[in-house]
Write an enzyme that holds these catalytic residues in place. Structure first.
Site, mmCIF file in Angstrom:
data_model
loop_
_atom_site.group_PDB
_atom_site.id
_atom_site.type_symbol
_atom_site.label_atom_id
_atom_site.label_comp_id
_atom_site.label_asym_id
_atom_site.label_seq_id
_atom_site.Cartn_x
_atom_site.Cartn_y
_atom_site.Cartn_z
ATOM 1 N N SER A 102 0.827 -1.219 0.000
ATOM 2 C CA SER A 102 0.000 0.000 0.000
ATOM 3 C C SER A 102 0.860 1.268 0.000
ATOM 4 C CB SER A 102 -0.950 -0.041 1.194
ATOM 5 O OG SER A 102 -1.912 0.962 1.130
ATOM 6 N N ASP A 241 -2.503 6.253 -3.524
ATOM 7 C CA ASP A 241 -1.357 5.661 -2.866
ATOM 8 C C ASP A 241 -0.805 4.527 -3.724
ATOM 9 O OD1 ASP A 241 -3.386 3.842 -2.443
ATOM 10 O OD2 ASP A 241 -2.755 3.311 -0.423
ATOM 11 N N ASP A 243 -1.057 1.323 -3.991
ATOM 12 C CA ASP A 243 -1.923 0.315 -4.620
ATOM 13 C C ASP A 243 -3.271 0.884 -5.020
ATOM 14 O OD1 ASP A 243 -2.900 0.554 -2.015
ATOM 15 O OD2 ASP A 243 -3.455 -1.560 -1.874
ATOM 16 N N ASP A 245 -5.848 2.201 -3.550
ATOM 17 C CA ASP A 245 -7.117 2.023 -2.841
ATOM 18 C C ASP A 245 -7.404 3.198 -1.920
ATOM 19 O OD1 ASP A 245 -5.304 1.550 -0.812
ATOM 20 O OD2 ASP A 245 -6.137 -0.392 -0.211
#
Length: 446
Positions: A102, A241, A243, A245
Site C-alpha cells: 500500500s 497511494d 496500490d 485504494d
C-alpha cells in the site's frame, strides 16, 4: 485467536525478512490454494501487484505455491488493489491476490487475499490458511499441477469498469486535473481513465522504477501535487497511494482535502439524488467530530467503527450502507466496489464538482474540522499501561472534561508497541492539555 502472520490488512513486512520472504510467499500460495480448492471444477487464482522491485520475487514464488496444489494462475501485472478484487469476481476465480504494501516504502511488501466474491477474507478463512502455512499441505498429482497465464487486457478491463462508475450524462470536458499515481499500481490506468472521460490530464508519479513507489509522491506525500496544481492553474489534484485504494484531493489553491471531507461530499450528493443507503455513512473512530456534526445538520447519521477498512466494510454490509471509509482517504463505495477504490472515489468527487460548476475549494470544503490532536506513546510489549489504575483515572477525568463538546479515543496500535491517544474538541488548548496529561500517565505506567 491471536494471528501469527495476518494483520489488519493481510500479511505485510520488510522484504527478504520474515514473513515477506519468497519461501513464505510460496507457502501462502500453497496454503491459500489448498484452502480454496473446493469441488471438482478447475480452480483459478488472479494475482496482481504494485510496482515494487520485490513484486517479481513474491509473484513468482506465489505462482509456484498455487500451481503446486493444482490451481491455475492468471497474472495481471501492476494493477490497483480494487482491480484485482473486481477481476477476481469478473473471471469467476476462486481467489484473488494483491502483492502490495500500500502506502509503505518500497522495501516493504505485503499479500492481500480476496475470496471469490471479491471481498477480503474473513477471520475464519485467514485462521485456516495460517494453520495450513505451518502444517503439511497436500500437493497435486503430477497431471493436476496448475498452469500460469499472463493476460494483457487487464488494464483495459479495469479502466472500463472505473469509467462506468462515472455518470453517463456528465463528462470531464474543460477540467484540468493533476493526477499523482505515487509511482504505483495505477500509473497507467488512472491517467487513461481521466483522459478518456474528457479531462486535460497532467500526470505525475507515473515513472516507477521499482524503488520510488510512494517516495515523495502519492496520497501520503501530497506536497508535489499541491505545487503542481497551483503552478499549472489546474482545477483539482488527485493523489492515490501505492496500490490505489486510497485517495486524497487537492483544491485549486493547493489545499489538501482529506477523506472526511470527500466522504461528506459524496454522501450529501448521493442523498440529494436519493441514492444514499442507510441514511448516512460509516467511518472509523478517527474521523473528525466536524464530519459527524455536518452530517447531523443534513439529517444524516454516522456509524463509527474500529480503525481499518475491513471494519468499515463489515458495518456497511451488515447495516445496509453504501458509503464508508477513513479519514486517510480509504473510501468504499459498495455500489461499485468490494473494497476501497481511489479512482472510483475520485470520479464520484469529480462528478460533484462538475454538477456544482464551482471551484473545488467551495465544493469540497463541507465543514470546518474541530481541533484534533493525536500522539503516540511507546511502551514495553510486556506492560499493560491501559490497565493501570492511574491511567484509568486520568482517562475518566478527561472524558468528563470533554463531555459533549469533544471526543477521546485511546487505543493500542495493531502494528507496533505504541498507545495512540487522540482527542478533539472546540477548544484546542483544552484538547492539547488533555492529550498531554493522558500521555504522561501512560508513560509513567509503561
Amino acid at each position: 485467536m491471536a494471528r501469527k502472520y495476518f494483520g489488519t490488512d493481510g500479511i505485510r513486512g520488510a522484504t527478504n525478512r520474515m514473513p515477506m520472504t519468497a519461501e513464505m510467499a510460496m507457502k501462502v500460495g500453497m496454503a491459500a490454494g489448498a484452502h480454496f480448492v473446493r469441488g471438482d471444477h478447475k480452480h483459478r487464482v488472479v494475482i496482481g501487484k504494485d510496482t515494487r522491485l520485490s513484486g517479481y520475487m513474491l509473484e513468482n514464488a506465489m505462482v509456484a505455491g498455487f500451481t503446486s496444489v493444482g490451481m491455475d494462475v492468471v497474472l495481471v501485472g501492476p494493477m490497483p488493489t480494487p482491480a484485482v478484487a473486481m477481476l477476481t469476481q469478473s473471471m469467476r476465480a476462486d481467489l484473488g491476490v494483491m502483492i502490495s504494501a500500500s502506502h509503505n516504502p518500497f522495501a516493504d511488501n505485503g499479500i492481500k487475499l480476496f475470496g471469490p466474491d471479491g471481498y477480503k477474507l474473513s477471520d475464519a478463512d485467514e485462521e485456516a490458511i495460517e494453520a495450513l502455512i505451518d502444517g503439511d499441505v497436500p500437493l497435486a498429482a503430477s497431471a493436476e499441477i496448475g498452469r500460469a497465464k499472463r493476460i494483457e487486457d487487464a488494464r483495459g478491463r479495469y479502466t472500463h469498469f472505473a469509467k462506468a462508475s462515472f455518470p453517463r450524462d456528465l463528462t470531464l470536458d474543460g477540467l484540468k486535473i493533476v493526477i499523482d499515481c505515487a509511482n504505483g499500481a495505477a500509473y497507467q490506468v488512472a491517467p487513461s481513465a481521466l483522459w478518456e472521460l474528457g479531462a486535460e490530464v497532467i500526470a505525475i508519479g507515473t515513472s516507477p522504477d521499482g524503488k520510488n513507489i510512494n517516495d515523495g509522491v502519492g496520497s501520503t506525500a501530497p506536497q508535489v501535487l499541491c505545487e503542481t496544481v497551483v503552478a499549472s492553474c489546474a482545477h483539482i489534484g488527485i493523489a492515490l497511494d501505492g496500490d490505489a485504494d486510497r485517495l486524497i484531493v487537492v483544491d485549486e489553491n493547493g489545499r489538501v482535502i482529506d477523506g472526511d471531507q470527500l466522504m461528506a461530499t459524496i454522501a450529501t450528493g448521493w442523498a440529494r439524488r436519493g441514492r444514499l443507503n442507510g441514511g448516512g455513512l460509516v467511518a472509523t473512530v478517527m474521523s473528525n467530530l466536524g464530519l459527524e456534526r455536518h452530517l447531523a445538520e443534513q439529517g444524516l447519521g454516522l456509524v463509527r467503527t474500529k480503525v481499518g477498512d475491513r471494519h468499515v466494510l463489515e458495518a456497511m454490509r451488515s447495516r445496509g450502507y453504501n458509503v464508508g471509509g477513513e479519514q486517510s482517504g480509504h473510501i468504499i463505495l459498495s455500489d461499485y466496489a468490494t473494497t476501497g477504490d481511489g479512482l472510483v472515489a475520485a470520479l464520484q468527487v469529480l462528478a460533484e464538482l462538475v454538477r456544482a460548476d464551482a471551484p473545488a475549494s467551495e465544493v469540497l470544503h463541507r465543514f470546518d474540522p474541530v481541533p484534533q490532536i493525536l500522539k503516540n506513546v511507546r511502551f514495553d510489549r510486556t506492560a499493560r499501561p491501559l490497565e493501570a489504575a492511574s491511567v484509568i483515572d486520568v482517562i475518566a477525568s478527561a472524558e468528563a472534561e470533554l463531555a459533549t463538546g469533544g471526543r477521546l479515543v485511546i487505543r493500542p496500535s495493531g502494528t507496533e508497541p505504541v498507545i495512540r491517544v487522540m482527542a478533539e474538541g472546540d477548544d484546542r488548548g483544552q484538547v492539547e492539555a488533555v492529550v498531554d496529561r493522558i500521555c504522561e500517565a501512560v508513560r509513567a505506567a509503561a
